[in-house]
Design an enzyme around this catalytic site. Structure first.
Site, PDB file in Angstrom:
ATOM      1  CG  ASP A  23       2.141  -7.281  -5.148  1.00 61.30           C
ATOM      2  OD1 ASP A  23       2.578  -8.387  -5.514  1.00 61.30           O
ATOM      3  OD2 ASP A  23       1.029  -7.131  -4.614  1.00 61.30           O
TER       4      ASP A  23
ATOM      5  CG  ASP B 290      -4.078  -9.935  -7.661  1.00 65.77           C
ATOM      6  OD1 ASP B 290      -4.882  -8.988  -7.685  1.00 65.77           O
ATOM      7  OD2 ASP B 290      -4.431 -11.108  -7.805  1.00 65.77           O
TER       8      ASP B 290
ATOM      9  CE  LYS C 113       5.859  -9.594  -2.988  1.00 68.61           C
ATOM     10  NZ  LYS C 113       4.947  -8.769  -3.785  1.00 68.61           N
TER      11      LYS C 113
ATOM     12  CG  ASP D 126      -2.059  -5.123  -2.526  1.00 62.03           C
ATOM     13  OD1 ASP D 126      -1.010  -5.742  -2.844  1.00 62.03           O
ATOM     14  OD2 ASP D 126      -3.139  -5.717  -2.292  1.00 62.03           O
TER      15      ASP D 126
END
Length: 298
Positions: free
Chosen positions: A26, A28, A225, A250
């Site tokens: 990922d 960000d 996702k 995250d």
């Protein structure tokens, strides 16, 4: 927090890396926050490459095309190639072009930003909507201008800062009057991060999907996702071995759940939205967690 899952020991980190051929990352919250790259991330990415690992950058952000994302990587002095970037807009375009058997005579009606239409064009798919429908209806009499269109073969929803009733009414009309029209969405996120906080993701994603799904009594195929469809597209395109692939993210409910749904290894970084308290209380648990991506280069 289950501390025995934390990767800290250099030997453990090396063994974990050696067990993986491909890392899905990922962006960000893992690589950067906004336009600021986390300390040590460039070195960690270079280290993984030096070990012969394939890196794929996987994001639910549908507003940008891969070309636009590549420019961001370059502006932040991060090495990446176009083929390593896999956003939900491209996932949708690839799915339509290669897995949906979409007729070349049909068009996709788009609710979303230019990134979606750019990716559809890159895969040879014709589209309408998007910014051309940014002007809203002026009164109820204008509703009569919205009619079924036999040239529309799919409705694709993504994040749209300029969402309006005209776009919603068109999407509903095409889907309501022809059950053969595919109902697709780039992602189903209810919020998105920006400016150090979160905002509703419903403008073209989560909440807007509900606005269409409820009256249609129909659920879309979601390409982002944590949905399996996106992973199927990635595996199809890159011929990955799920058992030797790791999802790094995250977010527990998107990144980690995404990896788990596809039988991947999962690694949570603590530089994004997941707090130690949230990790401890969540039913979704990663295989391992690490304080930041930089720690992979121990």
């Amino acid at each position: 927090m289950t501390t025995d899952r934390e990767l800290k020991d250099a030997g453990e980190i090396e063994a974990f890396i050696d067990s993986i051929d491909t890392f899905l990352l990922d962006c960000d919250g893992v690589i950067w926050a906004g336009n600021t790259v986390f300390d040590g991330v460039p070195e960690a990415l270079n280290y993984l490459r030096s070990k012969g690992k394939r890196l794929l950058f996987v994001t639910n952000n549908s507003t940008k095309s891969r070309a636009s994302y590549l420019k961001k990587f370059q502006s932040l002095n991060l090495h990446a190639t176009l083929d390593e970037i896999f956003g939900s807009a491209y996932a949708a375009a690839y799915y339509i072009a290669h897995q949906l058997n979409f007729p070349p005579t049909k068009k996709v009606y788009v609710i979303g930003m230019s990134g979606i239409q750019d990716e559809l064009t890159s895969e040879g798919i014709s589209s309408v909507g998007g910014s051309e429908d940014d002007d809203n209806l002026s009164d109820m009499a204008d509703m009569a201008s919205i009619k079924p269109d036999p040239s529309i073969g799919a409705v694709l929803l993504g994040f749209d800062l300029n969402i309006n009733y005209k776009k919603l009414a068109k999407a509903f009309t095409y889907l309501h009057h022809d059950e053969g029209v595919h109902f697709l969405a780039t992602n189903s996120d209810l919020t998105f991060p920006a400016g150090g906080t979160v905002y509703p993701g419903g403008f073209g994603t989560g909440a807007l999907l509900a606005a269409l799904s409820a009256p249609l009594d129909r659920k879309p195929v979601v390409l982002g996702k944590p949905h399996q469809t996106m992973l199927d597209v990635i595996v199809n395109k890159y011929h990955l071995d799920p058992q030797r692939t790791c999802m790094i993210g995250d977010r527990l409910d998107t990144d980690i759940a995404f990896g788990q749904h596809g039988g991947l290894k999962t690694l949570l970084v603590m530089t994004g939205v997941t707090s130690p308290k949230k990790l401890q209380e969540s039913d979704i648990q990663p295989d391992r967690f690490i304080q930041g991506l930089a720690n992979l280069k121990a």
